[in-house]
Design an enzyme around this catalytic site. Structure first.
Site, PDB file in Angstrom:
ATOM      1  N   SER A 154     109.415 -19.984  28.236  1.00 27.27           N
ATOM      2  CA  SER A 154     109.420 -19.662  29.676  1.00 27.27           C
ATOM      3  C   SER A 154     108.096 -20.117  30.269  1.00 27.27           C
ATOM      4  CB  SER A 154     109.560 -18.149  29.858  1.00 27.27           C
ATOM      5  OG  SER A 154     109.263 -17.789  31.187  1.00 27.27           O
ATOM      6  N   THR A 187     120.089 -17.344  37.294  1.00 27.52           N
ATOM      7  CA  THR A 187     120.897 -16.534  36.367  1.00 27.52           C
ATOM      8  C   THR A 187     120.742 -15.064  36.774  1.00 27.52           C
ATOM      9  OG1 THR A 187     119.150 -15.984  34.801  1.00 27.52           O
ATOM     10  CG2 THR A 187     120.227 -18.134  34.492  1.00 27.52           C
ATOM     11  N   TYR A 235     107.015  -9.797  27.610  1.00 28.88           N
ATOM     12  CA  TYR A 235     107.848 -11.007  27.737  1.00 28.88           C
ATOM     13  C   TYR A 235     106.984 -12.255  27.513  1.00 28.88           C
ATOM     14  CZ  TYR A 235     111.265 -14.203  29.930  1.00 28.88           C
ATOM     15  OH  TYR A 235     112.155 -15.227  30.195  1.00 28.88           O
ATOM     16  N   ALA A 236     105.813 -12.295  28.183  1.00 27.42           N
ATOM     17  CA  ALA A 236     104.935 -13.465  28.061  1.00 27.42           C
ATOM     18  C   ALA A 236     104.441 -13.626  26.623  1.00 27.42           C
ATOM     19  CB  ALA A 236     103.759 -13.340  29.019  1.00 27.42           C
ATOM     20  N   ALA A 237     104.091 -12.497  25.987  1.00 24.10           N
ATOM     21  CA  ALA A 237     103.625 -12.564  24.591  1.00 24.10           C
ATOM     22  C   ALA A 237     104.739 -13.088  23.687  1.00 24.10           C
ATOM     23  CB  ALA A 237     103.169 -11.180  24.129  1.00 24.10           C
ATOM     24  N   SER A 238     105.968 -12.661  23.963  1.00 23.94           N
ATOM     25  CA  SER A 238     107.108 -13.128  23.158  1.00 23.94           C
ATOM     26  C   SER A 238     107.307 -14.625  23.323  1.00 23.94           C
ATOM     27  CB  SER A 238     108.404 -12.431  23.591  1.00 23.94           C
ATOM     28  OG  SER A 238     108.286 -11.049  23.446  1.00 23.94           O
ATOM     29  N   LYS A 239     107.307 -15.070  24.573  1.00 20.12           N
ATOM     30  CA  LYS A 239     107.588 -16.484  24.831  1.00 20.12           C
ATOM     31  C   LYS A 239     106.463 -17.372  24.292  1.00 20.12           C
ATOM     32  CE  LYS A 239     111.566 -15.790  26.804  1.00 20.12           C
ATOM     33  NZ  LYS A 239     112.785 -16.160  26.103  1.00 20.12           N
TER      34      LYS A 239
HETATM   35  P1  NAD Z   1     120.761 -13.642  31.409  1.00 22.35           P
HETATM   36  O1  NAD Z   1     120.328 -12.242  31.614  1.00 22.35           O
HETATM   37  O2  NAD Z   1     121.647 -14.286  32.389  1.00 22.35           O
HETATM   38  O3  NAD Z   1     121.418 -13.809  29.959  1.00 22.35           O
HETATM   39  C1  NAD Z   1     120.846 -13.223  28.816  1.00 22.35           C
HETATM   40  C2  NAD Z   1     121.980 -12.853  27.890  1.00 22.35           C
HETATM   41  O4  NAD Z   1     121.384 -12.301  26.702  1.00 22.35           O
HETATM   42  C3  NAD Z   1     122.916 -11.768  28.458  1.00 22.35           C
HETATM   43  O5  NAD Z   1     124.250 -12.180  28.391  1.00 22.35           O
HETATM   44  C4  NAD Z   1     122.668 -10.562  27.585  1.00 22.35           C
HETATM   45  O6  NAD Z   1     123.809  -9.764  27.380  1.00 22.35           O
HETATM   46  C5  NAD Z   1     122.195 -11.218  26.292  1.00 22.35           C
HETATM   47  N1  NAD Z   1     121.417 -10.282  25.474  1.00 22.35           N
HETATM   48  C6  NAD Z   1     120.351  -9.546  25.865  1.00 22.35           C
HETATM   49  N2  NAD Z   1     119.935  -8.771  24.851  1.00 22.35           N
HETATM   50  C7  NAD Z   1     120.766  -9.019  23.801  1.00 22.35           C
HETATM   51  C8  NAD Z   1     120.851  -8.510  22.484  1.00 22.35           C
HETATM   52  N3  NAD Z   1     119.999  -7.598  22.014  1.00 22.35           N
HETATM   53  N4  NAD Z   1     121.823  -8.996  21.675  1.00 22.35           N
HETATM   54  C9  NAD Z   1     122.710  -9.925  22.121  1.00 22.35           C
HETATM   55  N5  NAD Z   1     122.671 -10.428  23.370  1.00 22.35           N
HETATM   56  C10 NAD Z   1     121.709  -9.980  24.203  1.00 22.35           C
HETATM   57  O7  NAD Z   1     119.404 -14.469  31.256  1.00 22.35           O
HETATM   58  P2  NAD Z   1     119.124 -16.033  31.277  1.00 22.35           P
HETATM   59  O8  NAD Z   1     118.287 -16.279  32.441  1.00 22.35           O
HETATM   60  O9  NAD Z   1     120.328 -16.825  31.026  1.00 22.35           O
HETATM   61  O10 NAD Z   1     118.157 -16.107  30.010  1.00 22.35           O
HETATM   62  C11 NAD Z   1     118.459 -16.824  28.840  1.00 22.35           C
HETATM   63  C12 NAD Z   1     117.163 -17.137  28.130  1.00 22.35           C
HETATM   64  O11 NAD Z   1     116.368 -17.957  28.968  1.00 22.35           O
HETATM   65  C13 NAD Z   1     116.310 -15.887  27.850  1.00 22.35           C
HETATM   66  O12 NAD Z   1     115.701 -16.043  26.595  1.00 22.35           O
HETATM   67  C14 NAD Z   1     115.294 -15.908  28.948  1.00 22.35           C
HETATM   68  O13 NAD Z   1     114.108 -15.253  28.579  1.00 22.35           O
HETATM   69  C15 NAD Z   1     115.083 -17.403  29.105  1.00 22.35           C
HETATM   70  N6  NAD Z   1     114.521 -17.813  30.377  1.00 22.35           N
HETATM   71  C16 NAD Z   1     115.169 -17.580  31.545  1.00 22.35           C
HETATM   72  C17 NAD Z   1     114.589 -18.007  32.719  1.00 22.35           C
HETATM   73  C18 NAD Z   1     115.249 -17.805  34.036  1.00 22.35           C
HETATM   74  O14 NAD Z   1     114.593 -18.095  35.061  1.00 22.35           O
HETATM   75  N7  NAD Z   1     116.475 -17.349  34.122  1.00 22.35           N
HETATM   76  C19 NAD Z   1     113.360 -18.665  32.710  1.00 22.35           C
HETATM   77  C20 NAD Z   1     112.723 -18.875  31.492  1.00 22.35           C
HETATM   78  C21 NAD Z   1     113.328 -18.453  30.335  1.00 22.35           C
END
Ligand code: NAD
Length: 304
Positions: free
Chosen positions: A199, A246, A211-215
């Site tokens: 991210s 999303t 979150y930032a530490a994880s990423k």
């Molecule tokens: P989202 O919330 O639309 O989708 C995340 C999905 O993960 C959901 O369907 C949720 O049910 C599932 N989930 C959460 N915890 C879970 C668990 N313990 N076990 C199984 N499933 C689980 O989010 P997104 O935006 O599509 O994010 C997807 C990835 O992209 C994530 O890792 C997020 O950190 C990363 N990301 C997103 C953005 C953004 O702007 N949307 C930016 C950078 C990174």
């Protein structure tokens, strides 16, 4: 094809017969990784980026895709994909990515039904935002981000993606060992790919200590896994999406998006999940790619 090659089919790396179309469609690559016939796994496939990645695998002719999510929305996502890409087998697994037993069950089921998984996109993620240290202006009391919450977020966003990828590496390593294969060479007909979802927050973002530490942690994991897993023919990379359209980002609210996100981007809009999925496909299909890719729509937040 021998039975063990049959088992490992879908992890074949072949010289490009034709230029691969990426972006403008004009680029050429000496080597392309066939997406067709691959067996892929996507966590977080019930929503946003994970759903778009699963769809893209099917569109590009993957043989089987495991859709993993806590939510039963994966069923609807799979139905939607089947309507346009009927050839790819979509297997839905509802469960928690932090559960090691569930992870093994998913890999066992996919391996026995389809063969080795060779592409892993552990995209499931959560946010639990709050300042690292919060001062209550009335009482003067100070609150530290709860450690339980920090552990919860890092379990989902850091530990789980790493272990889903390690599971794939382990199974490919085990199969290669059984075939008496040593250090991977490019003439070997198998290869694997892991793409972690980082991210822009990995560079620091107020309210996102866990979150930032994880990423940011995923960068270290990818760098290490790159060095270890190349022995088994597995590449590893991290994509750092900017703010993508999303449910995770929509939860911030329209006002916040308009005021604090869009003005800080070059595009002036949220990134589409399909754009991130396309970038991930590029990272998978171009054999020269490892390391990190920033897909941030020109994110340039001011420091204040
Ligand atoms: P989202 O919330 O639309 O989708 C995340 C999905 O993960 C959901 O369907 C949720 O049910 C599932 N989930 C959460 N915890 C879970 C668990 N313990 N076990 C199984 N499933 C689980 O989010 P997104 O935006 O599509 O994010 C997807 C990835 O992209 C994530 O890792 C997020 O950190 C990363 N990301 C997103 C953005 C953004 O702007 N949307 C930016 C950078 C990174």
């Amino acid at each position: 094809m021998t039975s063990s090659e049959e088992f490992a089919r879908g992890i074949k790396e072949v010289p490009a017969q034709q230029p691969i179309a990426v972006g403008t469609g004009k680029e050429r690559h000496d080597m392309q990784v066939e997406m067709r016939d691959r067996i892929a796994l996507v966590t977080g496939a019930g929503s946003g980026i994970g759903g778009a990645v699963a769809n893209e695998f099917a569109r590009r002719g993957a043989r089987a895709v495991a859709l993993v999510d806590l939510s039963d929305r994966i069923g609807a996502v799979a139905d939607q994909i089947r309507r346009t890409h009927a050839k790819t087998v979509l297997e839905c697994f509802q469960g928690d990515v932090t559960n090691a037993g569930f992870r093994k069950e998913v890999f066992d089921a996919m391996t026995s039904r389809h063969g080795l998984i060779s592409v892993c996109i552990p995209a499931a993620g959560i946010t639990r935002d709050s300042l690292a240290v919060k001062v209550d202006r009335t009482s003067g009391k100070v609150e530290i981000y709860p450690v339980e919450l920090f552990r919860f977020v890092t379990e989902v966003d850091l530990v789980a993606p790493i272990y889903w990828s390690l599971e794939m590496v382990a199974r490919i390593a085990e199969w290669r060992y059984s075939q008496n294969l040593k250090k991977w060479t490019p003439d070997e007909p198998i290869s694997g790919v892991v793409i972690f979802i980082g991210s822009v927050s990995s560079q620091g973002n107020k309210g996102q200590i866990a979150y930032a530490a994880s990423k940011a942690g995923l960068e270290g994991a990818a760098a290490t896994l790159t060095k270890e897993a190349m022995y088994h023919g597995i590449r590893c990379g991290v994509i750092h999406p900017g703010f993508t359209d999303t449910p995770m980002v929509r939860a911030l609210g329209e006002e916040y998006i308009q005021k604090h996100i869009l003005p800080e981007t070059q595009l002036g809009r949220l990134i589409r999940p399909e754009e991130i999925a396309d970038a991930i496909m590029f990272m998978i299909s171009n054999s020269a790619i490892s390391g990190e890719l920033w897909a941030d729509a020109g994110w340039h937040p001011s420091a204040a």
